[in-house]
Motif scaffolding. Structure first.
Motif, PDB file in Angstrom:
ATOM      1  N   GLY A  97      47.099  80.572  81.586  1.00  0.00           N
ATOM      2  CA  GLY A  97      46.425  80.710  80.296  1.00  0.00           C
ATOM      3  C   GLY A  97      45.241  79.776  80.182  1.00  0.00           C
ATOM      4  O   GLY A  97      44.667  79.361  81.191  1.00  0.00           O
ATOM      5  N   THR A  98      44.912  79.437  78.965  1.00  0.00           N
ATOM      6  CA  THR A  98      43.692  78.662  78.702  1.00  0.00           C
ATOM      7  C   THR A  98      44.039  77.341  78.037  1.00  0.00           C
ATOM      8  O   THR A  98      43.333  76.893  77.133  1.00  0.00           O
ATOM      9  CB  THR A  98      42.745  79.477  77.809  1.00  0.00           C
ATOM     10  N   ALA A  99      45.122  76.710  78.474  1.00  0.00           N
ATOM     11  CA  ALA A  99      45.579  75.483  77.832  1.00  0.00           C
ATOM     12  C   ALA A  99      44.511  74.401  77.874  1.00  0.00           C
ATOM     13  O   ALA A  99      44.277  73.709  76.879  1.00  0.00           O
ATOM     14  CB  ALA A  99      46.871  74.990  78.485  1.00  0.00           C
ATOM     15  N   PHE A 100      43.843  74.228  79.037  1.00  0.00           N
ATOM     16  CA  PHE A 100      42.845  73.162  79.103  1.00  0.00           C
ATOM     17  C   PHE A 100      41.658  73.461  78.199  1.00  0.00           C
ATOM     18  O   PHE A 100      41.129  72.565  77.549  1.00  0.00           O
ATOM     19  CB  PHE A 100      42.360  72.926  80.535  1.00  0.00           C
ATOM     20  N   ALA A 101      41.234  74.709  78.137  1.00  0.00           N
ATOM     21  CA  ALA A 101      40.132  75.065  77.244  1.00  0.00           C
ATOM     22  C   ALA A 101      40.493  74.770  75.789  1.00  0.00           C
ATOM     23  O   ALA A 101      39.674  74.290  75.004  1.00  0.00           O
ATOM     24  CB  ALA A 101      39.764  76.538  77.418  1.00  0.00           C
ATOM     25  N   ARG A 102      41.745  75.052  75.419  1.00  0.00           N
ATOM     26  CA  ARG A 102      42.185  74.750  74.054  1.00  0.00           C
ATOM     27  C   ARG A 102      42.209  73.248  73.807  1.00  0.00           C
ATOM     28  O   ARG A 102      41.844  72.783  72.726  1.00  0.00           O
ATOM     29  CB  ARG A 102      43.566  75.367  73.796  1.00  0.00           C
ATOM     30  N   LEU A 103      42.662  72.486  74.800  1.00  0.00           N
ATOM     31  CA  LEU A 103      42.651  71.035  74.668  1.00  0.00           C
ATOM     32  C   LEU A 103      41.237  70.526  74.410  1.00  0.00           C
ATOM     33  O   LEU A 103      41.009  69.691  73.531  1.00  0.00           O
ATOM     34  CB  LEU A 103      43.190  70.385  75.942  1.00  0.00           C
ATOM     35  N   ASN A 104      40.299  71.026  75.186  1.00  0.00           N
ATOM     36  CA  ASN A 104      38.919  70.568  75.061  1.00  0.00           C
ATOM     37  C   ASN A 104      38.322  70.942  73.709  1.00  0.00           C
ATOM     38  O   ASN A 104      37.650  70.138  73.061  1.00  0.00           O
ATOM     39  CB  ASN A 104      38.080  71.152  76.202  1.00  0.00           C
TER      40      ASN A 104
END
Length: 229
Positions: A144-151
């Protein structure tokens, strides 16, 4: 032998995931103490921090055992070393939640945050709590896009931090020095929690992919800051 090693390596990642869940729960309890004058929630956060400290020590012992007994190389070595780093950063997230709980306990029963600034602090609590969950998913290898959401969340946290600092330093501020200091401290603790989460996410994503994830200008700065307590 290698299968056993990789099973222990997977267990190490699972430990980190549990630490993220613990840090997120501690933050939510601290936020309740801070914004709802819930002394019991603040005390639970303080107790949870001691548990997180023990979890970090267990994680480090497991990593040291892998280094001593298996002599990993290449990606495996990178994973073990990253786990030690991440455990330290996640434990620091718990420390920052503890600071929020201590602030709530010190001021109880008085409110820490003036009413007009509560919505911004509520959003900070929701954002950073969600970051802990996104980080748990990233450590678990969930696609998924967990790192993008974190950023993205870190960018919003930075903006809220700046807004709150602007409010307490505005010439029109009428609540006095102590509330201004308390709000500035609370905003800083949330902002640092977010920085630590991004730092862990960046390190673990690199271990998983071998590619440093792209971050925004503010996110990159946050990751650099997160390397220092």
């Amino acid at each position: 032998m290698r299968e056993r090693f990789h099973a222990r390596l997977g267990a190490l990642g699972a430990r980190l995931g549990r630490m993220c869940a613990m840090a997120g729960q501690e933050l939510r309890q601290a936020t309740a103490g801070l914004l709802e004058q819930d002394l019991a929630a603040a005390e639970r956060a303080l107790s949870a921090d001691a548990e997180l400290d023990r979890a970090r020590a267990e994680c480090e012992r497991a990593a040291q055992s892998l280094l001593a007994l298996q002599a990993p190389v290449a990606r495996d070595l990178r994973t073990v070393l990253a786990a030690v780093y991440c455990a330290d950063r996640i434990e620091r997230m718990g420390d920052l939640a503890r600071h929020l709980a201590e602030l709530a306990r010190r001021e109880h029963p008085a409110p820490v945050v003036p009413a007009e600034l509560v919505p911004a602090c509520v959003e900070l609590g929701e954002l950073t709590g969600a970051m802990a969950e996104d980080l748990r998913q990233l450590l678990a290898g969930t696609p998924g896009t967990a790192f993008a959401r974190l950023n993205a969340a870190d960018d919003r946290v930075d903006r809220l931090h700046e807004e709150l600092l602007g409010a307490v330093t505005d010439p029109g501020w009428t609540h006095g020095v102590r509330p201004a200091v308390n709000v500035a401290l609370a905003a800083r603790f949330y902002e640092r929690f977010a920085d630590q989460a991004v730092s862990v996410g960046k390190r673990w994503d690199f271990v998983r992919t071998g590619v440093l994830p792209a971050v925004s200008a503010s996110g990159a700065a946050g990751s650099r800051r997160a390397d220092h307590r």
